[in-house]
Design a protein around this motif. Sequence first.
Motif, mmCIF file in Angstrom:
data_model
loop_
_atom_site.group_PDB
_atom_site.id
_atom_site.type_symbol
_atom_site.label_atom_id
_atom_site.label_comp_id
_atom_site.label_asym_id
_atom_site.label_seq_id
_atom_site.Cartn_x
_atom_site.Cartn_y
_atom_site.Cartn_z
ATOM 1 N N HIS A 133 43.638 41.387 51.255
ATOM 2 C CA HIS A 133 42.889 42.540 50.749
ATOM 3 C C HIS A 133 43.101 43.758 51.645
ATOM 4 N N GLU A 238 38.418 34.535 43.788
ATOM 5 C CA GLU A 238 39.389 35.493 43.259
ATOM 6 C C GLU A 238 38.741 36.412 42.228
ATOM 7 N N ARG A 239 37.891 35.873 41.378
ATOM 8 C CA ARG A 239 37.241 36.691 40.352
ATOM 9 C C ARG A 239 36.266 37.686 40.981
ATOM 10 N N ALA A 242 38.252 40.470 42.450
ATOM 11 C CA ALA A 242 39.050 41.238 41.487
ATOM 12 C C ALA A 242 38.240 42.318 40.774
ATOM 13 N N THR A 243 36.931 42.094 40.593
ATOM 14 C CA THR A 243 36.142 43.039 39.808
ATOM 15 C C THR A 243 34.694 43.033 40.265
ATOM 16 N N THR A 244 34.030 44.170 40.097
ATOM 17 C CA THR A 244 32.604 44.255 40.407
ATOM 18 C C THR A 244 31.760 44.246 39.140
ATOM 19 N N THR A 245 32.410 44.152 37.984
ATOM 20 C CA THR A 245 31.669 44.212 36.719
ATOM 21 C C THR A 245 31.260 42.839 36.216
ATOM 22 N N GLU A 246 31.922 41.793 36.649
ATOM 23 C CA GLU A 246 31.584 40.445 36.199
ATOM 24 C C GLU A 246 30.489 39.885 37.106
ATOM 25 N N ARG A 279 31.614 40.856 47.941
ATOM 26 C CA ARG A 279 31.917 42.192 47.422
ATOM 27 C C ARG A 279 31.504 43.311 48.372
#
Length: 296
Positions: A133, A238-239, A242-246, A279
Amino acid sequence: MESRVAWLFRSPTVDIVDWRCAGHAGPFGGEEWTDVHEVVVARRGAYVRRIGREEVFVDPGTVTFGHPGETYRVRHPLLGGDDCSAFRFPAAAVADAVSSRDSDADDGPAVRFPAASAPIDGPAYLLHRLAVHAAGDPGAVPIEVEERAQAFLRRVVDSAGGRRADPRRPARLTRRAVDQAWHARELVARRYRERLDLTHLAGEVGCSPFHLSRVFASVFGLPIHRALVRLRLREALERLLATTTEGVSAVAYATGFASHSHLTDVFRREYGCPPSAVRRLRPPDVGALWARAPMR
């Protein structure tokens, strides 16, 4: 999807490469090689790596090691290829990591890792992921990336100094028993999000549940359930990165966990922090996380 290699970071102490392979159906592919000391972690998918007569089943629960001039071949038992992180270290860095646990180790260019592969625990996987990262972050200073990579190298070398992972022919097991264990490993890698049970899995492999449980642990060094949960945890991490929306609940259900709380409990035991913390990690928090992460 085409195979590709992206160089994320280059320095005299470490190169970090994002390696995405489209995979290929059928037997082992052509001969490949590495020209440096290399540590590779699979983030997604699975493949089998053959060096000489030794074969290693590689998934996100396994780290592999390569040496300059070493050749190998790869086959993909699952469709979809794989995503990997490759850390390329100079001999001096490897010698330092190896000698820290073995005073008699070679400290020259011919230094070797303790094994061809090893299980990668949660803290080590998280260290690798944070290094990747940082390598892709334009705002990260080089020393941050390098120190994260060195911390990862030391931990996986320590892990590799124990029991070797994935021996293709362990002592006192028949070839049929070893093949049954490998078949089960492929099924777990393909279906880890499902609610698998030992009886059904053993039926597909062609043996009793008790036999399968014993030979799987003998071949791979961990129980079937642990291998399955570790794959779920790798995808969950990983998920989350990859995103802060999920949301965490959505990640839990998508990766096979029963609930938000189930994922949180298991995630904390594996990585040393709750899913929500991943996050918002910052360098000071990462340092504290490394200090808390015990070797297993």
